[in-house]
Design an enzyme around this catalytic site. Structure first.
Site, PDB file in Angstrom:
ATOM      1  N   GLU A 161      -9.520   7.591   3.853  1.00 30.09           N
ATOM      2  CA  GLU A 161     -10.378   6.769   4.695  1.00 30.09           C
ATOM      3  C   GLU A 161      -9.616   5.493   4.998  1.00 30.09           C
ATOM      4  O   GLU A 161      -8.701   5.125   4.271  1.00 30.09           O
ATOM      5  CB  GLU A 161     -11.675   6.422   3.949  1.00 30.09           C
ATOM      6  N   LYS A 200       0.813  -1.227   0.000  1.00 29.56           N
ATOM      7  CA  LYS A 200       0.000   0.000   0.000  1.00 29.56           C
ATOM      8  C   LYS A 200       0.844   1.275   0.000  1.00 29.56           C
ATOM      9  O   LYS A 200       0.428   2.299  -0.531  1.00 29.56           O
ATOM     10  CB  LYS A 200      -0.960   0.011   1.192  1.00 29.56           C
ATOM     11  N   SER A 219       1.661  -9.733  -1.070  1.00 30.79           N
ATOM     12  CA  SER A 219       1.358  -8.303  -0.893  1.00 30.79           C
ATOM     13  C   SER A 219       1.767  -7.736   0.459  1.00 30.79           C
ATOM     14  O   SER A 219       2.027  -6.542   0.577  1.00 30.79           O
ATOM     15  CB  SER A 219      -0.130  -8.049  -1.141  1.00 30.79           C
TER      16      SER A 219
END
Ligand SMILES: *Cc1c(COP(=O)(O)O)cnc(C)c1O
Length: 411
Positions: free
Chosen positions: A119, A97, A384
């Site tokens: 968010e 991310k 990931s």
């Protein structure tokens, strides 16, 4: 096969469409804000100064390139095919991310904005955003449902230590959906000095494109590294799909290659509505959160309740580019249950010394299933993120994985 040499230029189109999917379904008062950022992104992201600065940060701060790793022991125990991992768990903060958060932070810097907002649901995106904001010296506001704040205390603490303001959202069910609404509301008021950074390759145009572009580094690196290690391309490329950011980043580099590409969605506890988040398998076309894609609907046509053991995968829709890539037959989507993901979590930990995030364990589980039927060839999995965040939960519900001690060795 379709010619992919112009793919990045052609998709999305000027309206943010990937075929039928994507677009920007916005209240009129938000339209200028999104047009603003789309236009600015086009100009800034092409500049050589932006590109070289991003490369420098990726190398010096994030620790890129992350390695590609051959799981020799695990592969040997399963069959004759070989599993390789792209180690995004070794990216700073422990997941992919940060790739798009750093890109968005740098964009904010180049545009002279002084604040970023986001968010967050489980808090992973909030932590990555707060990290990027601290790095760039930007103010950072994170909207988070009150219910999620209670469940995710360690991530809330991380965001605060990193200097972000965490705003509890008390409307509705007090979870991710309401947090998105609150962040949009803030953006509407403040878009002149603020950038809104979405958590995945979803949302109204230009976000699916921006997130994809910043995540592409994963696949570009992995393709080159894999070629260098093995002299060939992998036969199958796999990644887990929540909103679809780590997967689209991985897939993009392989679209024009003779390589099978598979996205893995969570089957959770089963096929009933509310027990899974497998949008591609059980969903249908529809608009939510400002874009058209495949979504899971309840009988009234609203977003259905979803569930997965991996909180990063429980999203009732999927990025529009994935819906398009499925329609044109370039990418297949399959599912993995909670149980299979936990099995992969323990096996990768015990046989390779890598504790995967439960999200990533879905992709590993799929590769483990496939490799059993292969008599040669290889599968490249995007790992990931790392699993430290999931340890307490897994131990409480599954113990320490004692039953994997006698994982049989193939003769
Ligand atoms: C958030 C998250 C995901 C799912 O998000 P995508 O946008 O689909 O990539 C997957 N893995 C990890 C480790 C995550 O934190």
């Amino acid at each position: 096969m379709m010619d992919f040499s112009r793919y990045l230029k052609d998709y999305p189109d000027a309206e943010g469409r990937f075929g039928n999917y994507g677009g920007a379904y916005l209240p009129p008062e938000l339209v200028p804000a999104f047009q603003d950022i789309a236009k600015a992104y086009w100009t800034v992201s092409q500049s050589s100064q932006f590109i070289s600065e991003l490369r420098r940060i990726q190398k010096e701060f994030q620790g890129r390139p992350t390695p590609v790793y051959h799981c020799e022991r695990l592969s040997k125990k399963l069959g004759l095919g070989q599993i390789y991992l792209k180690r995004e768990d070794l990216n700073h903060t422990g997941a992919h991310k940060l790739n798009h958060c750093i890109g968005e932070g740098l964009l904010a810097k180049f545009l002279g904005k002084k604040r970023v907002i986001a968010e967050t649901g489980a808090g992973q995106h909030g932590v990555a955003m707060a990290t990027a904001a601290a790095f760039f010296g930007l103010e950072c506001t994170i909207y988070m449902g009150e219910v999620d704040i209670e469940k995710q205390a360690p991530n809330v603490a991380r965001m605060k230590v990193l200097g972000a303001e965490v705003v509890p959202v008390t409307a509705g069910l007090k979870t991710l959906k309401e947090a998105v609404d609150a962040a949009f509301e803030d953006y509407l008021q403040n878009y002149r000095d603020t950038i809104y950074c979405i958590g995945s390759a979803v949302g109204p145009h230009p976000f699916p494109m921006i997130v994809r572009d910043f995540q592409r580094v994963v696949g570009v690196e992995a393709r080159e590294q894999f070629l260098e290690m093995t002299g060939t391309l992998p036969d199958v490329v796999v990644a887990c799909v929540g909103g679809g950011s780590n997967s689209i980043g991985m897939f993009e580099a392989f679209l024009g290659d003779p390589v099978e590409i598979v996205g893995v969605e969570p089957l959770g506890r089963g096929e009933q509505m509310g027990d899974h988040a497998a949008s591609m398998r059980y969903g249908s076309e529809g608009v939510m959160h400002g874009f058209n894609s495949i979504m899971l609907k309840d009988p009234k046509g609203d977003p259905a309740p979803v569930y997965s053991i991996a909180s990063g995968l429980d999203y009732p829709s999927v990025g529009p580019e994935h819906a398009f890539l499925r329609d044109i037959g370039r990418v297949q989507y399959d599912t993995v249950s909670d149980e299979e993901a936990v099995d992969a979590f323990f096996k990768l930990s015990r046989y390779e010394g890598i504790i995967p995030a439960l999200e990533s364990a879905h992709a590993v589980a799929y590769a483990m299933r496939r490799v059993k039927d292969m008599d040669h060839g290889s599968i490249l999995v995007n790992l990931s993120g790392r699993g430290d965040k999931d340890l307490d939960y897994v131990i409480e519900h599954y113990g320490f994985g004692e039953r994997y001690r006698d994982f049989p060795v193939r003769k």
